[in-house]
Design a protein around this motif. Structure first.
Motif, PDB file in Angstrom:
ATOM      1  N   CYS A  20      72.415  57.930  74.080  1.00  0.00           N
ATOM      2  CA  CYS A  20      73.696  58.265  73.469  1.00  0.00           C
ATOM      3  C   CYS A  20      74.150  59.633  73.958  1.00  0.00           C
ATOM      4  O   CYS A  20      73.606  60.659  73.523  1.00  0.00           O
ATOM      5  CB  CYS A  20      73.610  58.270  71.944  1.00  0.00           C
ATOM      6  N   PHE A 161      75.799  53.948  72.948  1.00  0.00           N
ATOM      7  CA  PHE A 161      75.838  55.004  71.946  1.00  0.00           C
ATOM      8  C   PHE A 161      75.021  54.604  70.724  1.00  0.00           C
ATOM      9  O   PHE A 161      74.744  53.424  70.501  1.00  0.00           O
ATOM     10  CB  PHE A 161      77.287  55.266  71.521  1.00  0.00           C
ATOM     11  N   CYS A 162      74.670  55.610  69.929  1.00  0.00           N
ATOM     12  CA  CYS A 162      74.072  55.317  68.631  1.00  0.00           C
ATOM     13  C   CYS A 162      75.152  54.706  67.735  1.00  0.00           C
ATOM     14  O   CYS A 162      76.346  54.782  68.040  1.00  0.00           O
ATOM     15  CB  CYS A 162      73.504  56.587  68.003  1.00  0.00           C
ATOM     16  N   TYR A 193      78.003  49.232  73.427  1.00  0.00           N
ATOM     17  CA  TYR A 193      77.203  49.376  72.215  1.00  0.00           C
ATOM     18  C   TYR A 193      76.311  48.164  71.996  1.00  0.00           C
ATOM     19  O   TYR A 193      75.089  48.287  71.824  1.00  0.00           O
ATOM     20  CB  TYR A 193      78.105  49.590  71.003  1.00  0.00           C
ATOM     21  N   LYS A 233      69.279  55.227  68.688  1.00  0.00           N
ATOM     22  CA  LYS A 233      70.308  54.215  68.462  1.00  0.00           C
ATOM     23  C   LYS A 233      70.634  54.051  66.976  1.00  0.00           C
ATOM     24  O   LYS A 233      71.808  53.952  66.590  1.00  0.00           O
ATOM     25  CB  LYS A 233      69.861  52.862  69.015  1.00  0.00           C
ATOM     26  N   SER A 236      70.458  58.401  65.244  1.00  0.00           N
ATOM     27  CA  SER A 236      71.001  59.548  65.991  1.00  0.00           C
ATOM     28  C   SER A 236      69.991  60.678  66.119  1.00  0.00           C
ATOM     29  O   SER A 236      70.355  61.855  66.168  1.00  0.00           O
ATOM     30  CB  SER A 236      72.276  60.072  65.315  1.00  0.00           C
TER      31      SER A 236
END
Length: 239
Positions: A20, A161-162, A193, A233, A236
């Motif tokens: 991320c 991304f997370c 994602y 993920k 964060s």
């Protein structure tokens, strides 16, 4: 005055091999803020006035303690405690009204003391120092997406991304992108994602299988670091 864009740190984060890039940007900001706070700056009057007033959140006071500058942290906490004691002494001398609970009474306004304590619980010098620059980083992501083809390619080939920052980009995108550009960004965001969450989920699944005697002689594949990558993920958390 035109707002400052932070193209270099944003480009560097998206070019990094990480789960991320938004987490990475925020972690870098946090590390820099910790180093600044525990460096010579803690003796500066303007910094101490601010830390005396608002203190630090639980997460960041632990980070400051890990920095090993115990004297600096002790000095900041001591004068913050001095300020807190002084403020609470003033408030308690004013005579606090305590409302008794009742089904037949409307909820009364919080006392000044409760409001003061709530403000301390929700304030942090490090968080404040990070937040403004982090918000500009997010604006820069969208600025680069509209103006820099190389960044768009890097974005499309990132590892996603997370969940938190996926949601942040999804929510913020309509403020800065319109029409086809917005639709393209969101479609790519969703793809990145989901595809990468599934990739890490599958790595984590194989990681757990490796604890089964039936798979003890099988290769680890990409699962050896699946647990910390999953923590990025889902929560964060990036070290």
């Amino acid at each position: 005055m035109k707002e400052k864009l932070y193209t270099i740190p944003v480009n560097e984060a998206f070019a990094a091999d990480c789960e991320c890039p938004i987490c990475l940007m925020k972690k870098t900001l946090e590390d820099n803020a910790i180093e600044f706070t525990m460096g010579p700056s803690y003796m500066e009057d303007d910094v101490r006035a601010e830390t005396d007033k608002i203190g630090f959140c639980t997460h960041h006071v632990k980070k400051l303690y890990e920095n090993q500058n115990r004297l600096g942290l002790a000095l900041m906490l001591k004068t913050h405690m001095d300020k807190t004691i002084e403020d609470i002494e003033k408030l308690t001398k004013q005579g606090i009204k305590i409302a008794s609970p009742s089904l037949f009474r409307k909820k009364t306004e919080d006392s000044l003391l409760k409001s003061y304590i709530d403000s301390l619980k929700n304030s942090c010098y490090i968080c404040n120092k990070i937040e403004n620059t982090f918000n500009r980083y997010i604006v820069t992501v969208f600025s680069l997406y509209t103006s820099d083809k190389d960044f768009v390619d890097t974005y499309k080939n990132s590892k996603g991304f997370c969940t938190t920052h996926y949601g942040l980009l999804y929510e913020e995108a309509p403020k800065y992108l319109k029409g086809d550009k917005l639709e393209e960004f969101i479609n790519t965001l969703n793809r990145l994602y989901l595809a990468n969450m599934k990739r890490v989920r599958d790595d984590l699944d194989w990681f757990t299988d490796k604890f089964d005697y039936r798979y003890v002689n099988e290769p680890w594949k990409n699962s050896k670091d699946a647990l910390p990558r999953s923590m990025i993920k889902v929560n964060s958390i990036i070290e």
